[in-house]
Design a protein around this motif. Structure first.
Motif, short mmCIF file in Angstrom:
data_model
loop_
_atom_site.label_atom_id
_atom_site.label_comp_id
_atom_site.label_asym_id
_atom_site.label_seq_id
_atom_site.Cartn_x
_atom_site.Cartn_y
_atom_site.Cartn_z
N ASP A 41 0.85 -1.20 0.00
CA ASP A 41 0.00 0.00 0.00
C ASP A 41 0.89 1.25 0.00
OD1 ASP A 41 -2.59 -1.15 0.13
OD2 ASP A 41 -2.32 -1.53 2.27
N VAL A 55 -0.43 7.96 1.82
CA VAL A 55 -0.01 9.36 1.89
C VAL A 55 -0.84 10.05 2.96
CG1 VAL A 55 0.28 11.51 0.61
CG2 VAL A 55 0.52 9.33 -0.57
N ASN A 56 -0.15 10.49 3.99
CA ASN A 56 -0.81 11.12 5.14
C ASN A 56 -2.02 10.32 5.61
OD1 ASN A 56 0.69 13.41 6.06
ND2 ASN A 56 0.19 14.46 4.15
N THR A 112 -3.85 8.11 4.05
CA THR A 112 -4.82 7.65 3.05
C THR A 112 -4.12 6.76 2.02
OG1 THR A 112 -6.16 9.63 3.30
CG2 THR A 112 -6.42 8.41 1.25
#
Lengths: 406, 183
Positions: free
Chosen positions: B110, B113-114, B116
């Motif tokens: 996965d 990013v921040n 998510t």
């Protein structure tokens, strides 16, 4: 050496355990449930099923188990199998899906664990033409917990609840393409109709960035919202997304309602270590009242955590729900946007209790983001004659409360 | 007195080599924090050897971009039968006979990013294992073949990343806000 009776007992035990482990098929209805015999499956109707994305992404990783348990995937797999079984075109769709459907099925799941079972409750509504609700109801199914395969337990509960809900829909509506032609789009529905208005998925803070009523916040506050409510005083405003950056954790939405007060950015956003700042937000909703909380502190550092980008550290206390709130100088200029805090719980085990170690995205990067997305904003030079009242009043006058619904 | 051109070139090359040896290649992705639930060191080292992941690190705890590698097992119908049957045999012989399991092993990469998930690449393969319950397992519960296959997914993932527009788009956005990659 075991005798014949022992072998027979072992064989029976193995078969019972195996039977308990196998999952029922999508076409096998739970005991006591049936659909009219004259209904020939699959029914010739296009059905789009909406399940809130946060429940579809729901999963957890118990270290003692050593792999992911995925209730969200269980719902996707089980409901997807049941939709395919019952309808010629039955698919899971997102809130912004624009495919024409005959029926729009909106389901809100709720998991509960009790007395050795995993229970799933599906509240559902069926929308027909012009957003009319033509059926609504609730179905519950409890599956026994299988310690060796928890994911399967979640799947079995999801399968039972999906079968009960869909069987109810087909029995009561007896749908076909003639009765329900594919003309309804979920994206055309008012999102307020499909979301769970009683339970926001997230709450946070935003602030007006210009006079046209555009609101800046942290992107994670708005993650996957089907509907975002903006509240200023007691007035609720609708909004639409304008721009977002996961990388910066920054987003702008538009209320379409002119704002009398908004925050200007400090020109070149020069930060002075130790300068006093105000932070305003709507933390811990709904535990705290829905009036803005103001805390004060200092710019502690121009840097933040190792590896972070574009952030600075400040000491004004924040809580969950403060995200997206403004960090404002005594001169009333925006210095940053609150994005995160140091996880005190994770450091407690190492004997450290961090205090007021909070992080904001530097307004220099907010300015870059706004220019990149052609969003109007104002810059002002640092006001060296500001005082706490000026900064506090500027921050309080511009903040709004945000609630994310799915 | 002047040195021959080839010798001067050699001396120059030796002088500047250390500086360039540490440089990330131009097509390297931005700094990414690595986070793995299984075979962390093995997968990390293989990824790190790929020039795309030259900026991968386990230490960047505040990095907004995280590569999360997780594993899960999906039981198969045949696997359940063999597992329970052989578990009874294993129990009955006090562990002299092994437990036979049959699972689909899933390795998931996965890009987060921040918080998510921006992109996901998952790889799945079926494995049958004979597990001696008294044996010391150094394969993180994956089995010898499973661990070898899990390591092999790194090459598949690297190839997929090179063609994934989400990775390219993220790298472009990173360059816009934060400039060139660290050298």
């Amino acid at each position: 050496m075991p005798n014949f009776r022992s072998w027979a007992a072992i064989l029976v035990a193995a078969l019972l355990v195996l039977r308990a482990t196998l999952s029922p098929a999508a076409e096998t209805l739970p005991a006591g449930v049936s659909i009219p015999k004259d209904l020939k499956l699959p029914l010739t109707v296009a059905v789009g099923a909406y399940v809130p994305s946060h429940t579809r992404q729901d999963r957890f990783y118990p270290p003692s188990v050593g792999y992911w348990i995925e209730p969200g995937k269980a719902i996707e797999d089980a409901l997807g199998a049941v939709l395919k079984q019952y309808f010629t075109q039955g698919t899971l769709i997102a809130a912004d899906n624009a495919d024409p459907m005959g029926l729009l099925l909106v389901l809100h799941p709720k998991w509960q664990g009790e007395a050795g079972t995993i229970r799933l409750t599906f509240k559902y509504q069926v929308f027909g033409e012009k957003g009319a609700v033509i059926l609504e109801g609730q179905q519950v199914f409890a599956a026994p917990v299988k310690a060796m395969n928890l994911t399967k337990s979640f799947y079995n509960a999801a399968l039972g609840a999906s079968q009960l809900a869909v069987a109810d829909v087909v029995t009561k509506l007896r749908p076909d393409a003639g009765k329900y032609p594919a003309v309804n789009k979920l994206a055309d529905l008012d999102p307020k109709l499909i979301v769970d208005r009683d339970h926001p998925v997230a709450t946070g803070t935003g602030f007006f960035i210009n006079a046209t009523g555009q609101v800046m916040t942290a992107a994670h506050v708005l993650h996957d919202c089907a509907y975002t409510e903006v509240k200023r005083d007691d007035k609720a405003l609708d909004s639409r997304p304008v721009a977002s950056s996961l990388l910066l954790d920054l987003a702008v939405i538009d209320t379409g309602v002119p704002a009398t007060r908004f925050l200007p950015l400090r020109k070149d956003a020069e930060l002075f270590i130790g300068e006093p700042v105000a932070n305003v937000g709507f933390p811990l909703q709904p535990i705290l009242s829905a009036s803005p909380n103001l805390t004060r502190g200092n710019v502690s550092s121009r840097g933040a955590l190792s590896g972070s980008m574009g952030q600075f550290q400040f000491s004004a206390p924040i809580q969950p729900g403060s995200s997206g709130g403004p960090v404002v100088s005594d001169g009333g200029e925006l210095l940053g946007v609150t994005v995160s805090t140091l996880n005190a719980a994770s450091l407690l085990g190492q004997g450290a209790l961090p205090q007021n170690v909070n992080f904001a995205l530097d307004a220099r990067f907010a300015a870059l983001f706004l220019r990149r997305n052609h969003i109007a904003f104002t810059e002002v030079p640092a006001n060296p004659k500001g005082d706490p009242r000026t900064g506090n009043e500027a921050a309080l006058a511009s903040v709004v409360r945000l609630s994310c619904f799915q | 007195m002047s040195l021959p051109a080839t010798l001067r070139g050699l001396i120059l090359a030796l002088a500047v080599a250390p500086a360039f040896a540490r440089a990330a290649p131009a097509d390297a992705l931005p700094p990414i924090q690595f986070n793995g639930t299984v075979a962390g060191d093995e997968l990390y080292n293989l990824l790190k050897a790929d020039p795309q992941f030259a900026n991968l690190s386990k230490e960047l705890i505040g990095c907004p971009i995280v590569l999360r590698v997780t594993h899960s097992f999906a039981l198969t119908s045949g696997g359940k039968a063999s597992a329970f049957g052989s578990a009874i045999w294993a129990g009955g012989t006090l562990g002299l006979l092994p437990v036979v399991t049959n699972n689909d092993l899933v390795i998931t990469y996965d890009l987060v990013v921040n918080g998510t998930v921006l992109a996901t690449h998952a790889y799945q393969r079926n494995f049958t294992r004979a597990v001696n319950i008294w044996a010391n397992d150094t394969t993180y519960g994956l089995g010898k073949d499973g661990l070898a296959w899990a390591k092999g997914t790194v090459a598949e993932f690297s190839a997929a990343v090179a063609n994934d527009p989400k990775f390219a788009s993220l790298a472009a956005e990173y360059a816009f806000y934060f400039g060139a990659q660290p050298q």
